[in-house]
Design a protein around this motif. Structure first.
Motif, PDB file in Angstrom:
ATOM      1  N   CYS A   1       0.820  -1.204   0.000  1.00 19.92           N
ATOM      2  CA  CYS A   1       0.000   0.000   0.000  1.00 19.92           C
ATOM      3  C   CYS A   1       0.851   1.249   0.000  1.00 19.92           C
ATOM      4  O   CYS A   1       1.977   1.251   0.445  1.00 19.92           O
ATOM      5  CB  CYS A   1      -0.921   0.017   1.220  1.00 19.92           C
TER       6      CYS A   1
ATOM      7  N   GLU B   1      -7.156   0.425   4.188  1.00 20.36           N
ATOM      8  CA  GLU B   1      -8.155   0.899   3.238  1.00 20.36           C
ATOM      9  C   GLU B   1      -8.581  -0.259   2.341  1.00 20.36           C
ATOM     10  O   GLU B   1      -7.742  -0.910   1.706  1.00 20.36           O
ATOM     11  CB  GLU B   1      -7.587   2.038   2.384  1.00 20.36           C
ATOM     12  N   VAL B   2      -9.877  -0.520   2.281  1.00 19.25           N
ATOM     13  CA  VAL B   2     -10.378  -1.666   1.527  1.00 19.25           C
ATOM     14  C   VAL B   2     -11.169  -1.255   0.291  1.00 19.25           C
ATOM     15  O   VAL B   2     -11.359  -2.062  -0.627  1.00 19.25           O
ATOM     16  CB  VAL B   2     -11.245  -2.578   2.410  1.00 19.25           C
ATOM     17  N   LYS B   3     -11.637  -0.011   0.258  1.00 14.01           N
ATOM     18  CA  LYS B   3     -12.311   0.449  -0.956  1.00 14.01           C
ATOM     19  C   LYS B   3     -12.253   1.967  -1.053  1.00 14.01           C
ATOM     20  O   LYS B   3     -12.228   2.675  -0.047  1.00 14.01           O
ATOM     21  CB  LYS B   3     -13.758  -0.032  -1.023  1.00 14.01           C
TER      22      LYS B   3
ATOM     23  N   SER C   1     -15.538   2.156  -8.640  1.00 14.99           N
ATOM     24  CA  SER C   1     -14.113   2.464  -8.546  1.00 14.99           C
ATOM     25  C   SER C   1     -13.603   3.153  -9.809  1.00 14.99           C
ATOM     26  O   SER C   1     -12.503   3.700  -9.808  1.00 14.99           O
ATOM     27  CB  SER C   1     -13.308   1.173  -8.344  1.00 14.99           C
TER      28      SER C   1
ATOM     29  N   GLU D   1      -7.950   3.360  -6.442  1.00 15.68           N
ATOM     30  CA  GLU D   1      -7.348   2.168  -5.849  1.00 15.68           C
ATOM     31  C   GLU D   1      -7.093   2.373  -4.359  1.00 15.68           C
ATOM     32  O   GLU D   1      -6.351   3.264  -3.969  1.00 15.68           O
ATOM     33  CB  GLU D   1      -6.037   1.850  -6.557  1.00 15.68           C
ATOM     34  N   PRO D   2      -7.699   1.550  -3.521  1.00 14.58           N
ATOM     35  CA  PRO D   2      -7.446   1.655  -2.075  1.00 14.58           C
ATOM     36  C   PRO D   2      -6.001   1.297  -1.766  1.00 14.58           C
ATOM     37  O   PRO D   2      -5.473   0.328  -2.306  1.00 14.58           O
ATOM     38  CB  PRO D   2      -8.420   0.634  -1.473  1.00 14.58           C
ATOM     39  N   SER D   3      -5.364   2.084  -0.904  1.00 12.54           N
ATOM     40  CA  SER D   3      -3.941   1.827  -0.660  1.00 12.54           C
ATOM     41  C   SER D   3      -3.451   2.240   0.732  1.00 12.54           C
ATOM     42  O   SER D   3      -2.379   1.825   1.152  1.00 12.54           O
ATOM     43  CB  SER D   3      -3.096   2.570  -1.708  1.00 12.54           C
TER      44      SER D   3
ATOM     45  N   GLN E   1     -10.098  -5.529  -1.507  1.00 13.57           N
ATOM     46  CA  GLN E   1      -9.723  -4.437  -2.406  1.00 13.57           C
ATOM     47  C   GLN E   1     -10.050  -4.726  -3.866  1.00 13.57           C
ATOM     48  O   GLN E   1      -9.942  -3.830  -4.710  1.00 13.57           O
ATOM     49  CB  GLN E   1      -8.222  -4.151  -2.278  1.00 13.57           C
TER      50      GLN E   1
END
Length: 321
Positions: A5, A55-57, A65, A74-76, A169
């Motif tokens: 991430c 962070e998952v979404k 998305s 992009e979740p990161s 994710q």
């Protein structure tokens, strides 16, 4: 848990327009100014100090998305509230959590790690923040602030959901249906720049002759706010052709459709009377050289091929060995 991430947020507006500006007041904010308040009383984060969140979404207000340009949220982030005024965020550059000062501005608006957020939900299991973009000290009301980030606590993921960060994710079925819909639109107008969109797996060129060489050119420039997403939204290629009919060099764009066919896009000439001759020349370069000397693999998003626009710098040398 994953360590791939980044603590950088990459919403479309930040990607296209660069970093946010500072501001304060009303529906404003003031990072780095005297108007940014120190946290002295109870905060929404007091009950969750010490909990690590992944962070998952990351979604637009549509719940998707992706947007119509093909840009993917992009979740990161990995974060942990270390204390009342300190947030830790994972830095892939240093492979560790780094500390950032937590600034309170007004209402439910906070700043950390050079980003502004409106706090929408805080529980021991999850967090939901709206990412805010500032222009001339004002919080933007458009797509630049149309990003919601959701985190789940480490224990909630492993002990309650019994799954992994990577699984959470992944793009959703709704994302796939949306990309399929956009792809179908490009298939109806395969050479249309207006319906083409950025491919997460950009066009690939495979030389079938020693007379041609191809190289991808990165567009990333962090100082100008151009993040890694530029490389799939605006892919650029350098193509060198040996034993051409003449020496030449042209920059132009092309639309590559879902079947790998190339269609001339945009180009520039200094004089209007050169428009049609230049168009004929570039079309000939595509049809005579690029089509026959390259195997063209179309761009794809979520495994779905579709039309996407690419930028080319093509050079021909008559006397090349």
């Amino acid at each position: 848990m994953t360590k791939t991430c980044s603590w950088h947020v990459l919403p479309l507006a930040a990607l296209l327009l660069g970093s946010c500006s500072s501001g304060a007041g009303g529906d404003k904010a003031g990072a780095g100014t005297e108007e940014t308040k120190k946290i002295t009383g109870r905060t929404p984060f007091d009950p969750v100090i010490g909990i690590k969140y992944y962070e998952v979404k990351r979604r637009f207000s549509t719940g998707l998305s992706f947007n119509e340009l093909g840009f993917q949220q992009e979740p990161s982030w990995i974060i942990r509230f270390k204390s009342r005024d300190t947030v830790e965020a994972y830095s892939p550059q240093y492979d560790r959590m780094q500390s950032f000062y937590l600034h309170y501005d007004h209402g439910d608006v906070y700043n950390f790690a050079k980003e502004w957020f409106r706090i929408k939900k805080v529980t021991k299991d999850s967090l939901v923040f709206q990412r805010l973009h500032l222009t001339a000290r004002e919080i933007s009301k458009d797509v630049r602030s149309d990003v919601n980030l959701t985190w789940y606590a480490e224990d909630y993921i492993s002990k309650v959901l019994k799954t992994s960060v990577e699984k959470l994710q992944e793009p959703t079925r709704a994302d796939t249906l949306y990309i399929r819909k956009l792809a179908e639109k490009t298939n109806r107008n395969p050479d249309n720049r207006d319906s083409a969109f950025g491919a997460r797996q950009p066009v690939e060129f495979i030389p079938v002759s020693k007379l041609i060489k191809v190289a991808r050119i990165s567009s990333v420039d962090k100082l100008l706010g151009k993040t890694e997403a530029y490389d799939y939204l605006f892919p650029r290629y350098r193509i060198d052709i040996a034993k051409a009919y003449a020496d030449f060099g042209y920059d132009f764009s092309a639309v590559v459709d879902a079947k790998g066919r190339m269609h001339l896009g945009t180009f520039h000439t200094n004089f209007p009377e050169n428009q049609e001759p230049r168009k004929k020349t570039l079309t000939a370069i595509i049809e005579v050289y690029l089509t026959h000397l390259l195997e063209v693999v179309p761009g794809k998003t979520l495994g779905i091929p579709h039309s996407s626009e690419i930028n080319l710098s093509v050079t021909g040398r008559k006397n090349s060995k």
